[in-house]
Design a protein around this motif. Structure first.
Motif, PDB file in Angstrom:
ATOM      1  N   SER A  81       0.817  -1.225   0.000  1.00 10.46           N
ATOM      2  CA  SER A  81       0.000   0.000   0.000  1.00 10.46           C
ATOM      3  C   SER A  81       0.848   1.271   0.000  1.00 10.46           C
ATOM      4  O   SER A  81       0.338   2.348  -0.311  1.00 10.46           O
ATOM      5  CB  SER A  81      -0.944   0.015   1.203  1.00 10.46           C
ATOM      6  N   ILE A  82       2.145   1.157   0.348  1.00 12.47           N
ATOM      7  CA  ILE A  82       2.971   2.368   0.514  1.00 12.47           C
ATOM      8  C   ILE A  82       3.018   3.217  -0.775  1.00 12.47           C
ATOM      9  O   ILE A  82       2.674   4.402  -0.742  1.00 12.47           O
ATOM     10  CB  ILE A  82       4.408   2.001   0.987  1.00 12.47           C
ATOM     11  N   PRO A  83       3.417   2.630  -1.924  1.00 12.54           N
ATOM     12  CA  PRO A  83       3.422   3.465  -3.133  1.00 12.54           C
ATOM     13  C   PRO A  83       2.018   3.879  -3.569  1.00 12.54           C
ATOM     14  O   PRO A  83       1.849   4.934  -4.175  1.00 12.54           O
ATOM     15  CB  PRO A  83       4.100   2.586  -4.190  1.00 12.54           C
ATOM     16  N   VAL A  84       1.015   3.042  -3.259  1.00 11.84           N
ATOM     17  CA  VAL A  84      -0.356   3.390  -3.646  1.00 11.84           C
ATOM     18  C   VAL A  84      -0.805   4.639  -2.869  1.00 11.84           C
ATOM     19  O   VAL A  84      -1.474   5.525  -3.413  1.00 11.84           O
ATOM     20  CB  VAL A  84      -1.321   2.208  -3.398  1.00 11.84           C
ATOM     21  N   ARG A  85      -0.428   4.707  -1.591  1.00 12.17           N
ATOM     22  CA  ARG A  85      -0.773   5.897  -0.800  1.00 12.17           C
ATOM     23  C   ARG A  85      -0.082   7.143  -1.373  1.00 12.17           C
ATOM     24  O   ARG A  85      -0.663   8.227  -1.402  1.00 12.17           O
ATOM     25  CB  ARG A  85      -0.402   5.695   0.673  1.00 12.17           C
ATOM     26  N   LYS A  86       1.149   6.979  -1.831  1.00 11.04           N
ATOM     27  CA  LYS A  86       1.841   8.137  -2.424  1.00 11.04           C
ATOM     28  C   LYS A  86       1.157   8.543  -3.729  1.00 11.04           C
ATOM     29  O   LYS A  86       1.022   9.730  -4.049  1.00 11.04           O
ATOM     30  CB  LYS A  86       3.319   7.793  -2.642  1.00 11.04           C
ATOM     31  N   LEU A  87       0.679   7.539  -4.440  1.00 10.58           N
ATOM     32  CA  LEU A  87      -0.057   7.811  -5.674  1.00 10.58           C
ATOM     33  C   LEU A  87      -1.295   8.652  -5.361  1.00 10.58           C
ATOM     34  O   LEU A  87      -1.616   9.606  -6.085  1.00 10.58           O
ATOM     35  CB  LEU A  87      -0.464   6.469  -6.296  1.00 10.58           C
ATOM     36  N   ARG A  88      -1.966   8.306  -4.275  1.00 13.00           N
ATOM     37  CA  ARG A  88      -3.143   9.074  -3.854  1.00 13.00           C
ATOM     38  C   ARG A  88      -2.772  10.526  -3.546  1.00 13.00           C
ATOM     39  O   ARG A  88      -3.499  11.460  -3.887  1.00 13.00           O
ATOM     40  CB  ARG A  88      -3.795   8.418  -2.627  1.00 13.00           C
ATOM     41  N   ALA A  89      -1.592  10.701  -2.927  1.00 12.80           N
ATOM     42  CA  ALA A  89      -1.149  12.061  -2.622  1.00 12.80           C
ATOM     43  C   ALA A  89      -0.979  12.875  -3.911  1.00 12.80           C
ATOM     44  O   ALA A  89      -1.334  14.059  -3.967  1.00 12.80           O
ATOM     45  CB  ALA A  89       0.158  12.029  -1.824  1.00 12.80           C
ATOM     46  N   PHE A  90      -0.438  12.223  -4.951  1.00 15.11           N
ATOM     47  CA  PHE A  90      -0.327  12.907  -6.251  1.00 15.11           C
ATOM     48  C   PHE A  90      -1.714  13.226  -6.812  1.00 15.11           C
ATOM     49  O   PHE A  90      -1.950  14.303  -7.355  1.00 15.11           O
ATOM     50  CB  PHE A  90       0.462  12.056  -7.252  1.00 15.11           C
ATOM     51  N   GLN A  91      -2.647  12.261  -6.666  1.00 15.02           N
ATOM     52  CA  GLN A  91      -4.018  12.527  -7.156  1.00 15.02           C
ATOM     53  C   GLN A  91      -4.598  13.749  -6.451  1.00 15.02           C
ATOM     54  O   GLN A  91      -5.182  14.624  -7.092  1.00 15.02           O
ATOM     55  CB  GLN A  91      -4.920  11.317  -6.883  1.00 15.02           C
ATOM     56  N   ASP A  92      -4.408  13.794  -5.144  1.00 19.20           N
ATOM     57  CA  ASP A  92      -4.990  14.899  -4.386  1.00 19.20           C
ATOM     58  C   ASP A  92      -4.355  16.231  -4.770  1.00 19.20           C
ATOM     59  O   ASP A  92      -4.969  17.293  -4.609  1.00 19.20           O
ATOM     60  CB  ASP A  92      -4.830  14.652  -2.881  1.00 19.20           C
ATOM     61  N   ALA A  93      -3.110  16.172  -5.284  1.00 16.50           N
ATOM     62  CA  ALA A  93      -2.467  17.406  -5.740  1.00 16.50           C
ATOM     63  C   ALA A  93      -2.839  17.714  -7.195  1.00 16.50           C
ATOM     64  O   ALA A  93      -2.274  18.616  -7.808  1.00 16.50           O
ATOM     65  CB  ALA A  93      -0.945  17.288  -5.594  1.00 16.50           C
ATOM     66  N   GLY A  94      -3.798  16.938  -7.745  1.00 19.57           N
ATOM     67  CA  GLY A  94      -4.331  17.259  -9.072  1.00 19.57           C
ATOM     68  C   GLY A  94      -3.724  16.459 -10.214  1.00 19.57           C
ATOM     69  O   GLY A  94      -3.999  16.725 -11.384  1.00 19.57           O
ATOM     70  N   HIS A  95      -2.885  15.463  -9.901  1.00 23.23           N
ATOM     71  CA  HIS A  95      -2.199  14.723 -10.963  1.00 23.23           C
ATOM     72  C   HIS A  95      -2.921  13.404 -11.280  1.00 23.23           C
ATOM     73  O   HIS A  95      -3.853  13.020 -10.591  1.00 23.23           O
ATOM     74  CB  HIS A  95      -0.739  14.507 -10.575  1.00 23.23           C
ATOM     75  N   THR A  96      -2.457  12.734 -12.336  1.00 22.18           N
ATOM     76  CA  THR A  96      -3.113  11.517 -12.812  1.00 22.18           C
ATOM     77  C   THR A  96      -2.323  10.278 -12.396  1.00 22.18           C
ATOM     78  O   THR A  96      -1.150  10.146 -12.748  1.00 22.18           O
ATOM     79  CB  THR A  96      -3.229  11.547 -14.353  1.00 22.18           C
ATOM     80  N   ALA A  97      -2.979   9.410 -11.661  1.00 23.00           N
ATOM     81  CA  ALA A  97      -2.365   8.126 -11.309  1.00 23.00           C
ATOM     82  C   ALA A  97      -2.530   7.185 -12.492  1.00 23.00           C
ATOM     83  O   ALA A  97      -3.642   7.004 -12.994  1.00 23.00           O
ATOM     84  CB  ALA A  97      -3.050   7.545 -10.079  1.00 23.00           C
ATOM     85  N   VAL A  98      -1.407   6.603 -12.953  1.00 25.78           N
ATOM     86  CA  VAL A  98      -1.479   5.628 -14.045  1.00 25.78           C
ATOM     87  C   VAL A  98      -1.049   4.277 -13.475  1.00 25.78           C
ATOM     88  O   VAL A  98       0.122   4.028 -13.228  1.00 25.78           O
ATOM     89  CB  VAL A  98      -0.564   6.029 -15.225  1.00 25.78           C
TER      90      VAL A  98
END
Lengths: 428, 428
Positions: free
Chosen positions: B88-105
């Motif tokens: 879950s660690i990188p997935v949580r960081k991915l969420r942080a990018f989403q919340d900053a307006g970016h696209t999780a791929v």
């Protein structure tokens, strides 16, 4: 001479013969058959039955017992147009297999030629267009036509390896790669030294031996011919065939021909070559000057003459070699003419001359010169012949239809050629 | 705690900040933006502007200045179904990018999974069917659904890498391979040791980092997330993107989570894991027992709580961690229930119990038991749920619809689960 030949045969061929004697009945058809055509001028056949592994079938046994023609593969690199007698060695062996009833499978390596070198660093592996490749392949076939049997049905198969290599997907390529380890690949001659010297080896280079090996799978080769430098690649083909459930091919290795300088490997860049597309007179001239130390090998590899009945006088041997080889490629009459021309001291042999003084003005286009010399019937035909790749100057194909010469002196002494049989030497 | 965190941040992140100060105006939006979401719990961002190469753009600068959402890649291996908090660690960081307006791929590595290991030697890389892969991918997505933003348009892209990898032909693969040398590949951690020890490295293994790298080209990634063991592969992606004319991605490396034993990397096989599909009560139980030395890392990596305001009492910290994490995945009510259940001493937490004595006869099929427990409305539904992959015993998915238990004692104490939210503990 005969002794010399026996010396050159690898020891394991002798072993092989004794092995066969020990495992097959002396009444067997193998012993009845004459395999001198197979053994002449070869360096090695592998694998061989050994004391350790005596159940390995020998190539001779396979040839004797097969109820179908064997498929004998030779790969051709279509990056260059002109080939020389060094290239003819495996082709001549291929013909020997054809004459014994087997199928020659000539593989034109168009796939690699069309890709070129992906690093863009190698001049040797520059990328060719499909048209380049097709023309080079055609030129190659024209040049080997006097050697191979093109006419008997079932004796020749010409294949382009893009047929199967362009169909490979990533899954299949992973499978090919998975059959070998890094250590095995780095043991290959060439790679080993480069790795030791820390010269870069690019990863794609590891795929080339596997691609050549996969060609054997695709055509279901029973035998692959090649120079001694091909042993590794042929062995890779064996491994891949085994991996894909086929009986592995035999490798038959042929020597690398020494050039007319008697020292280095025959090579166009070293100038010590005799080209298959050269004029009969040029061939004769070059071959009658072959140094004495090369004559044995040249007779063995380039002719079918019995090696124990050659003239004693070295000069007679040289002339016999030259005459015999020219006869092979151009017929007996051309060989006699070349011999006469050489005798009459004309170093240029039987090439008719054309005086450039007959051309009214320079600069002159080559297409115009072709018409003036009578090699073509019009300047237009000259242009077409250039476009078709049928025009050569000193054996090098000319492809620029607009090529123009400023002064007649640029062409003095050079041989202009259209197609296979029309030549003139340009003189002042 | 805050000090501990600062210590863990790599030195070059500090350097980075000073670099930025020296090259951009202090009024710049970069300085105005808060990148604590980016820096929390990471090991390294690369490349970094350095004294030598100060024109390298920093990730912070790219984030601040980009006029479009960045594409942030995370690759997923769909060979296993169940994932744990380590994943879950990188997935949580991915969420942080989403919340900053970016696209999780999210890239599902279905191509490799469907090929398996071509040598057939690796149990880990056994070949999966398309159906296996699709089911594993779905299970993965179900498990990360509480972490990622699936709903905001443009914030999540799920891609299967067979989309582009199955289209690669030999020409393209030669091109990929030509971007690297054998020496560079053998320098990769893992390969280097194996080569030194003369353990075989199969050639196809060299293609995997290039395939992962090509994923970055295919999705035009701006950032790739991964564990610290992914640095080489992410760097290969940068090289390939440069080769294909793209701006190379940034690599963002995250720590490998230590398991609940406080010693080894979290791993299902070591039993020191907390699974994302576990019952809230099980999660709470496991997390409230996390050793003191791990609490700092767990808070940093598994929660968004400010690290300088945590309770002083270690027991309170444990309970806060457990409550906070259960809340994230199951909501506040489930967290409260799990906490109450744990307090009341029930080691089993909030899992309702079902007495196997209620089942009239054994042997009994699992589908029948599913109906008897009330988890399914009929034996038929039980069979369907098993077929759909929705039934688990102690977190392990059951796929055999005909699985039968001989004695109730085989099931005593085990947790039977249907879907995400229905659980019973089977008791005598």
């Amino acid at each position: 001479m005969a002794d010399e030949k026996t010396d050159k045969l690898p020891v394991n061929v002798t072993n092989l013969t004794s092995q066969i004697k020990s495992v097959v009945n002396s009444e067997s058809p193998i012993m009845a058959q004459d395999f001198s055509w197979l053994h002449r001028g070869i360096v090695e056949v592998f694998p061989q039955p050994t004391d350790i592994n005596s159940e390995i079938e020998s190539l001779e046994k396979r040839l004797a017992n097969s109820n179908r023609p064997l498929r004998v593969k030779l790969g051709i690199d279509p990056t260059g147009a002109d080939i020389h007698f060094g290239h003819s060695i495996p082709v001549r062996k291929l013909r020997a297999f054809q004459d014994a009833g087997h199928t020659a499978v000539l593989i034109i390596g168009d796939f690699t030629a069309r890709i070129g070198d992906p690093t863009g660093k190698s001049e040797v592996r520059r990328q060719l267009t499909q048209a380049d490749v097709a023309q080079n392949a055609q030129t190659y076939l024209d040049q080997v036509r006097p050697i191979l049997d093109f006419d008997t049905p079932g004796r020749l198969e010409v294949r382009y390896n893009s047929e199967w290599l362009s169909q490979l997907n990533l899954g299949k390529i992973l499978e090919l790669l998975s059959t070998m380890t890094v250590g095995q690949m780095l043991a290959k001659e060439g790679f080993a030294e480069r790795y030791k010297k820390e010269n870069p080896i690019f990863l794609h280079e590891f795929l080339y031996p596997l691609m050549q090996g996969y060609d054997s799978v695709a055509v279901e080769a029973d035998v692959e011919l090649g120079g001694t430098d091909q042993k590794f690649n042929i062995a890779v083909g064996r491994d891949l065939q085994r991996h894909f459930g086929q009986t592995p091919q035999f490798g038959l290795l042929l020597p690398i021909l020494i050039g007319t300088d008697g020292v280095q490997k025959m090579s166009k860049s070293l100038g010590n070559y005799v080209g298959l597309s050269e004029h009969p007179g040029q061939k004769y001239q070059k071959l009658q000057g072959v140094p004495d130390n090369l004559l044995a090998q040249y007779f063995e590899l380039l002719t079918d003459l019995p090696l124990d009945k050659l003239p004693e006088n070295p000069r007679d041997r040289q002339m016999l070699l030259a005459w015999e080889v020219v006869k092979q490629y151009h017929g007996e009459q051309a060989a006699n003419e070349a011999k006469e021309a050489a005798k009459s001291g004309g170093k240029e042999g039987a090439v008719p001359e054309f005086s450039l003084a007959e051309i009214p003005h320079f600069p002159a286009k080559l297409a115009f010169i072709l018409n003036a010399t009578g090699l073509c019937k019009s300047t237009g035909e000259g242009r077409r012949k250039i476009q078709e790749g049928g025009v050569r100057l000193d054996g090098d194909r000319i492809t620029d239809v607009d090529i123009t010469y400023q002064e007649p002196s640029e062409l003095y002494g050079r041989v202009l050629q259209v197609g296979k049989n029309k030549f003139v030497r340009l003189v002042p």
